[in-house]
Design a protein around this motif. Structure first.
Motif, short mmCIF file in Angstrom:
data_model
loop_
_atom_site.label_atom_id
_atom_site.label_comp_id
_atom_site.label_asym_id
_atom_site.label_seq_id
_atom_site.Cartn_x
_atom_site.Cartn_y
_atom_site.Cartn_z
N ASN A 15 0.81 -1.22 0.00
CA ASN A 15 0.00 0.00 0.00
C ASN A 15 0.85 1.27 0.00
O ASN A 15 0.44 2.31 0.53
N GLN A 16 2.02 1.20 -0.63
CA GLN A 16 2.90 2.36 -0.68
C GLN A 16 2.30 3.52 -1.46
O GLN A 16 2.71 4.67 -1.31
N ASN A 17 1.33 3.22 -2.30
CA ASN A 17 0.67 4.28 -3.07
C ASN A 17 -0.08 5.27 -2.18
O ASN A 17 -0.36 6.40 -2.59
N MET A 18 -0.38 4.85 -0.95
CA MET A 18 -1.17 5.71 -0.06
C MET A 18 -0.46 7.04 0.20
O MET A 18 -1.06 8.11 0.05
N TRP A 19 0.80 7.00 0.60
CA TRP A 19 1.48 8.27 0.87
C TRP A 19 1.81 9.01 -0.42
O TRP A 19 1.90 10.22 -0.44
N GLY A 20 1.95 8.26 -1.50
CA GLY A 20 2.18 8.90 -2.80
C GLY A 20 1.00 9.76 -3.22
O GLY A 20 1.17 10.79 -3.88
N GLU A 21 -0.19 9.37 -2.80
CA GLU A 21 -1.40 10.14 -3.12
C GLU A 21 -1.37 11.54 -2.50
O GLU A 21 -2.06 12.45 -2.98
N LEU A 22 -0.58 11.70 -1.45
CA LEU A 22 -0.56 12.99 -0.74
C LEU A 22 0.58 13.90 -1.17
O LEU A 22 0.76 14.99 -0.60
N LYS A 23 1.35 13.48 -2.17
CA LYS A 23 2.52 14.26 -2.55
C LYS A 23 2.14 15.69 -2.95
O LYS A 23 2.75 16.66 -2.48
N ASP A 24 1.15 15.85 -3.80
CA ASP A 24 0.76 17.20 -4.24
C ASP A 24 0.23 18.03 -3.08
O ASP A 24 0.51 19.24 -2.99
N HIS A 25 -0.52 17.40 -2.19
CA HIS A 25 -1.07 18.11 -1.03
C HIS A 25 0.06 18.63 -0.14
O HIS A 25 0.07 19.81 0.24
N LEU A 26 1.02 17.78 0.15
CA LEU A 26 2.12 18.17 1.04
C LEU A 26 3.06 19.15 0.35
O LEU A 26 3.56 20.10 0.99
N ARG A 27 3.28 18.97 -0.93
CA ARG A 27 4.14 19.88 -1.70
C ARG A 27 3.57 21.30 -1.68
O ARG A 27 4.30 22.29 -1.58
N GLY A 28 2.26 21.39 -1.74
CA GLY A 28 1.61 22.70 -1.74
C GLY A 28 1.77 23.46 -0.44
O GLY A 28 1.70 24.70 -0.42
N LEU A 29 2.00 22.76 0.66
CA LEU A 29 2.15 23.42 1.95
C LEU A 29 3.48 24.17 2.06
O LEU A 29 3.63 25.02 2.95
N SER A 30 4.42 23.86 1.16
CA SER A 30 5.73 24.51 1.23
C SER A 30 6.11 25.21 -0.07
O SER A 30 7.28 25.48 -0.31
N ASN A 31 5.11 25.47 -0.92
CA ASN A 31 5.38 26.13 -2.20
C ASN A 31 6.44 25.37 -3.01
O ASN A 31 7.39 25.94 -3.53
N ASN A 32 6.28 24.05 -3.05
CA ASN A 32 7.12 23.15 -3.85
C ASN A 32 8.52 22.95 -3.29
O ASN A 32 9.39 22.40 -3.99
N LYS A 33 8.78 23.38 -2.07
CA LYS A 33 10.12 23.26 -1.50
C LYS A 33 10.21 22.08 -0.54
O LYS A 33 9.25 21.74 0.15
N CYS A 34 11.40 21.47 -0.50
CA CYS A 34 11.69 20.43 0.48
C CYS A 34 11.50 21.02 1.88
O CYS A 34 11.96 22.12 2.17
N TRP A 35 10.85 20.29 2.76
CA TRP A 35 10.58 20.80 4.10
C TRP A 35 11.84 20.90 4.96
O TRP A 35 11.86 21.66 5.92
N TYR A 36 12.85 20.14 4.61
CA TYR A 36 14.08 20.13 5.42
C TYR A 36 15.09 21.18 4.94
O TYR A 36 15.68 21.88 5.75
#
Length: 268
Positions: free
Chosen positions: A42-63
């Motif tokens: 079920n690795q696709n589950m976190w992949g589904e959230l990539k765009d959502h999480l990317r949008g929280l940082s304006n496409n930047k790595c959080w680290y």
């Protein structure tokens, strides 16, 4: 690293319901092999959230605040799924029950995620089951979703990210040093990019302050427009959408000028 308000930006109810179902399957599994199979299938589950999480940082790595091709960026499990390796190389047990917990996800550039891998040193109160209190853990990694953690880093005019604390036995220093080292946050390309951004900011600060001093002695409408343009440029550099904006904000704060600190406060 900038603070990411993950807590107030959950995924859809549908995704959470499916994730909760998978988490219950993990809890009901009889063996580690069964749990690992559920995670792997079920690795696709976190992949589904990539765009959502990317949008929280304006496409930047959080680290690192670096911008990367989103196709190559990863969703990092902050607390690793299958094993958690301490500073001595010992596996202290992974956080399998968090494999489908969206609050454990971080949007990460490839370098940072690959370097982090299964490393996750816990100083004390290591959680080893769903019944243990995660909030009691004293962890060594800085977390971009912790509002206090990004402020434990400093930036130099050579593009280096360093611990803000200079006392090597201080907890904040140890956390920052561990995070910088384990994630390779001073990778040459990132260091060069931060250096260029820091130098650009420093130049704008000097130019702006000189114009302000001149304006104080002899007001000029034309000069006022120049000052406003430079202030806007600095504000854009410090904004959350700008790459390596934390280095920009640190440079502004370090200038000691009230007007520069005001830009830091306004930068969204």
């Amino acid at each position: 690293m900038r603070y990411i308000d993950l807590e107030n930006n959950p995924p859809s109810d549908n995704w959470i319901a499916r994730a909760d179902n998978l988490t219950q399957q993990l809890i009901n599994a009889n063996t580690e092999e069964e749990r690992n199979q559920i995670i792997d299938n079920n690795q696709n589950m976190w992949g589904e959230l990539k765009d959502h999480l990317r949008g929280l940082s304006n496409n930047k790595c959080w680290y690192s605040e670096s911008k990367n091709d989103s196709a190559h960026c990863h969703i990092d499990h902050f607390r690793p799924k299958k094993k958690a390796v301490d500073e001595n190389g010992n596996d202290r047990g992974g956080y399998w029950w968090l494999a489908f917990d969206w609050s454990n996800y971080r949007y990460s550039a490839p370098v940072e995620n690959v370097r982090k891998r299964d490393y996750f040193h816990v100083n004390s109160n290591k959680a080893n089951s769903p019944n243990d209190a995660i909030e009691d853990e004293d962890i060594r990694f800085l977390d971009p979703t912790d509002i206090e953690d990004p402020n434990k880093l400093a930036y130099t005019n050579e593009g280096l990210v360093t611990p803000k604390s200079i006392v090597q036995t201080n907890r904040n220093y140890i956390q920052a040093e561990y995070t910088i080292r384990r994630m390779n946050l001073n990778k040459e390309e990132m260091k060069d990019s931060r250096k260029a951004k820091y130098h650009k900011t420093n130049l704008l600060i000097r130019q702006t302050n000189r114009l302000m001093n001149q304006q104080g002695n002899n007001f000029s409408p034309a000069r006022r427009q120049k000052i406003k343009a430079k202030l806007k440029e600095l504000l854009n550099l410090a904004s959350s959408s700008s790459e390596y904006s934390s280095a920009v904000k640190y440079c502004l704060k370090s200038s000691g000028y009230d007007w520069a600190d005001n830009i830091v406060q306004r930068a969204a």
